[in-house]
Enzyme design. Sequence first.
Site, PDB file in Angstrom:
ATOM      1  N   GLU A 246      74.145 -60.382  66.530  1.00  0.00           N
ATOM      2  CA  GLU A 246      72.548 -59.934  66.383  1.00  0.00           C
ATOM      3  C   GLU A 246      72.473 -58.761  67.393  1.00  0.00           C
ATOM      4  OE1 GLU A 246      70.563 -61.236  64.393  1.00  0.00           O
ATOM      5  OE2 GLU A 246      71.650 -63.456  64.179  1.00  0.00           O
TER       6      GLU A 246
ATOM      7  N   HIS B 271      74.878 -65.786  65.950  1.00  0.00           N
ATOM      8  CA  HIS B 271      74.554 -66.831  64.857  1.00  0.00           C
ATOM      9  C   HIS B 271      75.937 -67.199  64.160  1.00  0.00           C
ATOM     10  CE1 HIS B 271      69.904 -66.614  65.213  1.00  0.00           C
ATOM     11  NE2 HIS B 271      70.266 -67.869  65.079  1.00  0.00           N
TER      12      HIS B 271
ATOM     13  N   CYS C  98      66.590 -69.803  68.965  1.00  0.00           N
ATOM     14  CA  CYS C  98      67.691 -68.884  69.325  1.00  0.00           C
ATOM     15  C   CYS C  98      67.162 -67.519  69.758  1.00  0.00           C
ATOM     16  CB  CYS C  98      68.667 -68.704  68.197  1.00  0.00           C
ATOM     17  SG  CYS C  98      69.467 -70.078  67.462  1.00  0.00           S
TER      18      CYS C  98
ATOM     19  N   ARG D 265      58.896 -72.538  62.518  1.00  0.00           N
ATOM     20  CA  ARG D 265      58.411 -73.056  61.295  1.00  0.00           C
ATOM     21  C   ARG D 265      58.804 -74.578  61.333  1.00  0.00           C
ATOM     22  NH1 ARG D 265      61.992 -74.515  57.303  1.00  0.00           N
ATOM     23  NH2 ARG D 265      63.772 -73.330  58.275  1.00  0.00           N
TER      24      ARG D 265
END
Length: 228
Positions: free
Chosen positions: A96, A185, A159, A106
Site C-alpha cells: 500500500e 494486503h 486495515c 461496509r
Amino acid sequence: MVAVPRPLRPSDKRPNPATVLLTGFDPFGGDPVNPSWRIAQALHGRQIAGHRIVAAQLPTVFGDALTALNTALRRHQPALVICLGLAGGRSALSIERIAINVNDARIADNAGAQPIDTPVIDGAAAAYFSTLPIKAMCAAMLAEGVPAEVSQTAGTFVCNHVFYGLMHRLASGRGLKGTRGGFIHVPLLPEQGEPSLPLADMVRGLRAGIRAALSTTQDLRAGGGAIH
C-alpha cells in the site's frame, strides 16, 4: 493536505536495528483463518538481514487494533514495521502507498462496530504515505516469482485504520525516531476461495520484501501507478 514523508537516509537513527515488527489480524467476516496472521506466525523468530522478526496479532476491531499496535511498538521499539491484512478479491501481495484519515466500514468489525465517515484520528493529517521503499519491495517479490503490486488504496476498514494509525505514530516521532513502516494486503489462501496464493508463496514474498526494505535507502524510480 497529504503528509509527505522525508527521504530515507542511511544516517537515520533506528531505535532497535535488530527487530522488525510484523503484524497480522485475527479472523473476521466468518472466515476461520486470516492469512495475514498465518504469514506473520510463519516468519516469527526468523532472521532476515541481521534482524529478528517479531509477530504480533491485532484484533479486527476499530480502536482496539491501534491499542494493540501501540503496545507492540512500545515493547519492541522496532527499526521496521510492516502491518499485514487480508484483501479478498486481490491476487497479489499489494504493497500500500497511502493511508487516509477515514473510517467508513461496509461491514461491522469483530466487536459489532461500524463507523461511517469518521476520522481515524481527530485533527490529524488527511493522509500519510508509506515510508517503506514500496517499489523496491515489489521488485524483490516479483524476482522471487511471487505476484506483487503497488496498491493505491488500503480501503476504509480496519486495515486502513491500522495503517493510518501506524503512520501517524511514526510521524510524531514519539520514541520511534527513524522507524519506517507501512502496510501490505494479502490474498486469500487457496482453501478460502479464489483468487488466492499459497501460504508458502506469500511467506517467501514477504521475506524478499523485508530484505529489500532493510537494504534499501532510496526507492526505485519505476512505474507502479494506476490508470483508475
